[in-house]
Design a protein around this motif. Sequence first.
Motif, mmCIF file in Angstrom:
data_model
loop_
_atom_site.group_PDB
_atom_site.id
_atom_site.type_symbol
_atom_site.label_atom_id
_atom_site.label_comp_id
_atom_site.label_asym_id
_atom_site.label_seq_id
_atom_site.Cartn_x
_atom_site.Cartn_y
_atom_site.Cartn_z
ATOM 1 N N MET A 382 -7.527 48.689 35.333
ATOM 2 C CA MET A 382 -7.648 48.527 36.779
ATOM 3 C C MET A 382 -8.036 47.088 37.135
ATOM 4 S SD MET A 382 -7.223 50.025 39.683
ATOM 5 C CE MET A 382 -7.377 51.804 39.500
ATOM 6 N N GLN A 383 -8.898 46.492 36.341
ATOM 7 C CA GLN A 383 -9.293 45.102 36.605
ATOM 8 C C GLN A 383 -8.108 44.159 36.451
ATOM 9 O OE1 GLN A 383 -12.222 44.038 37.851
ATOM 10 N NE2 GLN A 383 -12.687 46.242 37.986
ATOM 11 N N MET A 384 -7.243 44.436 35.489
ATOM 12 C CA MET A 384 -6.032 43.619 35.318
ATOM 13 C C MET A 384 -5.116 43.754 36.536
ATOM 14 S SD MET A 384 -5.230 44.472 31.291
ATOM 15 C CE MET A 384 -3.642 43.653 31.343
ATOM 16 N N VAL A 385 -4.993 44.979 37.055
ATOM 17 C CA VAL A 385 -4.161 45.214 38.240
ATOM 18 C C VAL A 385 -4.709 44.453 39.430
ATOM 19 C CG1 VAL A 385 -3.408 46.957 39.899
ATOM 20 C CG2 VAL A 385 -3.339 47.471 37.445
ATOM 21 N N ILE A 386 -6.011 44.523 39.631
ATOM 22 C CA ILE A 386 -6.637 43.847 40.773
ATOM 23 C C ILE A 386 -6.444 42.333 40.656
ATOM 24 C CG2 ILE A 386 -8.833 43.362 41.906
ATOM 25 C CD1 ILE A 386 -9.734 46.183 41.010
ATOM 26 N N LYS A 387 -6.695 41.797 39.468
ATOM 27 C CA LYS A 387 -6.592 40.355 39.276
ATOM 28 C C LYS A 387 -5.162 39.857 39.470
ATOM 29 C CE LYS A 387 -7.666 36.699 35.941
ATOM 30 N NZ LYS A 387 -8.211 36.400 34.587
ATOM 31 N N SER A 388 -4.192 40.573 38.925
ATOM 32 C CA SER A 388 -2.796 40.130 39.024
ATOM 33 C C SER A 388 -2.284 40.151 40.463
ATOM 34 C CB SER A 388 -1.886 40.985 38.129
ATOM 35 O OG SER A 388 -1.856 42.322 38.593
#
Length: 392
Positions: A382-388
């Motif tokens: 989820m953190q990767m999704v938010i950052k991207s």
Amino acid sequence: MWIVLIFYEANCFRFWCISWSKMAHGGSSKRDYHKVDYTVRIRDTLQRIESMLNSRSKQEHTMELIAEIFCEKSPREMDVRKAQTQLLPATLTLIQELQLVVILCEYFQSPGPEATRNAMFLSLFASPTSITRINVLVKLVSTSVSALIAPLLCAAGTWMQQLGCTSQSSLDLAQNLVTDFIVFAQKASEQLKFLPQVAPRFTANTITAVAELYLNEMHDSRSVPPPILLDTFTEWVSSNPELCLASQKPLVLPSGAIAMPVLTPLAGLIRWCVLAPLMDPAKSYSRLHLAIIQTMQQTPPPIGSPTVINAQHLCLIVATLEGKYLQIKRPENYSKTAEERFQLCLERFAQAVQVALSSHCVYGSIPQLLCRLEALPQSTLMQMVIKSNRNT
């Protein structure tokens, strides 16, 4: 003597029984006269209503004719306040309801413009405020599904979309369809298998409405979908990737009518797949989850702003996950299994959100959605999704 009228509806038999003892004593002629008189009168009234809708005659007179079909009081005679606050009592006998359903099936199958059929259906059932209209509506649509009557199902799909797939009228119809076709069935009927090909808009709008009825704590619905229902929806979406977007095709409405905003089934089905590990762990939603991902990936680029998934509906899933996490963290509820299931929820949600955003399916406030996602418990994916998506 007892005459049993058997009406095949929705893969189950419903029985209307009436005792006509007079028929055994030569009293049938009067009864037959009234029966014929009613059916002839209804057919004539339908043609008059159609003519008035096409010519845009006085709406008040049209409503009076519609009231005649259901043997209701005319709008001028009706207590408006009472009609708005409670259902009006039934006005047709069960035999008359059956006759009316048969007549309406014949009428909507007759040749004619689709806009006229849609206008008639919307006028007859614009706001079902009587038990009679609700009964006729449910029987009519259920019969159409059983017989795969495409023109009638298309009109019903337009009706659901114009009233709103999550309106109470659409939800009530959806619940009755589930009861007729799923609850008492041991396997999905052949009619259900072919429904997406026969009436894709109706099928998509039915999915949207039914999705609201299950795994939806925002509507106080913690019940889980029956296995046959889950299998049916999975098969529909897997075999027809474009099905969930069928409601986005232009509506055929009378001149001057305004199409209501479109609501696709995707947000509701995403909620099912995301919450299932916690609320329905006994069943696998992985195939449905994959089908939803593939549907979003194959969504054509939008002309203008996206209209497939409202960001606010994804935010509602965030709110439900936050509540579930608080429950899991209570000492009396905590377990390693529950923690693992919650992580699976987050992973599925992250996958769905990423594909939805990258496929330009989401409309509304995306920055607000990303802020809400940050409030969820720690999840690497989820953190990767938010950052991207913050960097795009």
